[in-house]
Design an enzyme around this catalytic site. Structure first.
Site, mmCIF file in Angstrom:
data_model
loop_
_atom_site.group_PDB
_atom_site.id
_atom_site.type_symbol
_atom_site.label_atom_id
_atom_site.label_comp_id
_atom_site.label_asym_id
_atom_site.label_seq_id
_atom_site.Cartn_x
_atom_site.Cartn_y
_atom_site.Cartn_z
ATOM 1 C CD GLU A 66 -3.089 -0.294 0.066
ATOM 2 O OE1 GLU A 66 -3.155 0.074 -1.129
ATOM 3 O OE2 GLU A 66 -3.665 -1.300 0.499
ATOM 4 N N GLY A 126 -13.336 2.665 -1.420
ATOM 5 C CA GLY A 126 -11.925 2.288 -1.473
ATOM 6 C C GLY A 126 -11.692 1.035 -2.289
ATOM 7 C CB SER A 173 -10.451 0.847 -7.530
ATOM 8 O OG SER A 173 -9.269 1.471 -7.282
ATOM 9 C CG ASP A 232 -6.419 2.115 -7.614
ATOM 10 O OD1 ASP A 232 -5.760 1.248 -7.000
ATOM 11 O OD2 ASP A 232 -6.788 3.185 -7.092
ATOM 12 C CE1 TYR A 257 -2.868 7.839 -2.977
ATOM 13 C CE2 TYR A 257 -1.857 9.467 -4.423
ATOM 14 C CZ TYR A 257 -2.139 8.150 -4.111
ATOM 15 O OH TYR A 257 -1.674 7.145 -4.934
HETATM 16 C C1 GLA Z 1 -5.193 4.850 -4.163
HETATM 17 C C2 GLA Z 1 -4.404 5.194 -5.444
HETATM 18 C C3 GLA Z 1 -3.426 4.080 -5.785
HETATM 19 C C4 GLA Z 1 -2.554 3.699 -4.584
HETATM 20 C C5 GLA Z 1 -3.422 3.472 -3.347
HETATM 21 C C6 GLA Z 1 -2.593 3.253 -2.113
HETATM 22 O O1 GLA Z 1 -6.023 3.755 -4.396
HETATM 23 O O2 GLA Z 1 -5.287 5.388 -6.530
HETATM 24 O O3 GLA Z 1 -2.626 4.461 -6.889
HETATM 25 O O4 GLA Z 1 -1.581 4.665 -4.366
HETATM 26 O O5 GLA Z 1 -4.293 4.567 -3.109
HETATM 27 O O6 GLA Z 1 -1.863 2.082 -2.207
#
Ligand code: GLA
Length: 384
Positions: free
Chosen positions: A33, A122, A124, A170, A220
């Protein structure tokens, strides 16, 4: 989310003709992660929750899109500014605009989208939307694309039009997921190793904290900047490094003292997480679920303490899981600050696990966590 037949019927009603249907999966990251934008390693799998995009070409350069999940419709001319306020629409526009800039010859198209990926959890949902819509637009325009290129393009769309300086994980797994497998992705070379995950005696269970995953772009992007600062500072001693991926743990421990406290902890997470991801793949390949589970717990601790992207609810879900029989490991998954945990649970104890987690979590927070048993699924495809 509606059935595929209902999607086709609604499309016919809305646009007066038959669509082709494309779909892209959500994902759960098993381990690795906040390593992707550090050129590191990740281990996600595509899940059996998908976003479907029904599409048909038009004879002009207009793209019209509607969603069964969210209100409103969007419409824009390819190559013109887009001003609708709908968030989901910005993802469709962003990917269309990046395709145009890369000189794909897109036709206008009508789209109807339905998302089976829980939105903002979370898992995606945004990558599934970008990839599903992008793949649909390309296909109805008869424009072929390499799937790694599509992933990179959609990542660019997310960065430019949604404001998160995200990594490629993702979009990559939404494109290249393989049924029955997790993919260990090398986010530098963009190559992957398929790791079988159709385990006989264990299941992947995702628990949604129900805390809306509205990944604060500021947080982020700040983590990302702190990692880059770490690289700049460490490069004084280790001139050959390009990214935290290049720093091994022993070297880091030699020079960590020279870093500001926060940057040191961020780097410590990324460097140890890369090592854990490699070790986790090895454990899976040897069928050593106990070891894999320990690495999941260690990943969570590192995200909680060093990277500071967890939250009270995610910590609670992991703590409850750790007390349940049959749980090998648990951790937060995805960007953090809410969203889901991923749990590796003995097959015969899954129901008991879900009952206990739901009861305990609800008792503490008043919220009912949605729990899903996930199967590793295929990446983007046309549904026939
Ligand atoms: C989000 C981002 C990914 C990755 C994760 C953390 O999902 O879109 O690219 O950085 O966070 O692992």
């Amino acid at each position: 989310m509606i059935t595929m037949d209902a999607l086709r019927a609604q499309f016919l009603e809305l646009y007066g003709r038959e669509p082709r249907v494309f779909s892209a999966p959500g994902r759960v990251n098993l381990i690795g992660e906040h390593t992707d934008y550090n050129d590191g390693f990740v281990l996600p799998m595509a899940i059996d929750r998908r976003t479907f995009a029904a599409a048909a070409p038009r004879n002009d350069k207009t793209i019209k899109a509607a969603s069964t999940n969210e209100s409103g419709r969007i419409e824009f001319e390819i190559g013109r500014e887009y001003s609708s306020g709908h968030d989901w629409g910005r993802y469709v526009f962003g990917v269309a605009e990046c395709l145009r800039r890369d000189e794909f010859d897109l036709r206008g198209a009508d789209l109807l989208i339905t998302s089976g990926v829980p939105i903002g959890a979370g898992l995606s949902s945004s990558a599934a939307l970008e990839i599903g819509a992008g793949f649909a637009l390309l296909n109805v325009s008869e424009q072929p694309i390499d799937l790694v290129d599509l992933a990179l393009l959609a990542q660019r769309a997310e960065r430019q039009f949604a404001g998160t300086q995200c990594g490629v994980m993702d979009q990559y797994i939404a494109c290249l997921g393989i049924e029955g497998h997790a993919l260990m992705i090398d986010c530098r070379s963009l190559e992957y190793r398929a790791v079988p995950i159709d385990l006989e005696n264990a299941r992947i269970v995702v628990c949604n904290s129900m805390i809306k995953h509205d990944l604060p772009a500021g947080e982020y992007n700040q983590r990302r900047a702190e990692c880059e600062e770490g690289v700049r500072r460490l490069a004084t001693y280790l001139p050959d490094i390009q990214a935290l991926r290049d720093v091994d743990i022993d070297d880091f421990n030699l020079y960590a003292g020279s870093l500001p406290e926060t940057v040191r902890r961020r780097c410590n997470h990324v460097i140890t997480e890369n090592a854990r991801t490699g070790a986790a793949v090895e454990a899976l390949e040897h069928g050593d679920l106990t070891r894999f589970g320990k690495l999941m717990y260690a990943s969570h601790e590192s995200l909680r303490l060093d990277y500071e992207v967890s939250c009270r609810e995610l910590d609670l879900l992991v703590a409850i899981a750790s007390r349940c029989d049959g749980v090998f490991g648990a951790r937060m998954t995805g960007g953090g600050f809410g969203g889901c945990t991923v749990n590796l649970v003995a097959s015969n104890l899954v129901e008991q696990f879900i009952t206990t987690v739901s009861r305990e979590y609800e008792k503490e927070t008043g919220m009912h966590p949605d729990c899903y048993v996930c199967r590793a699924s295929a990446g983007v495809r046309e549904e026939r």
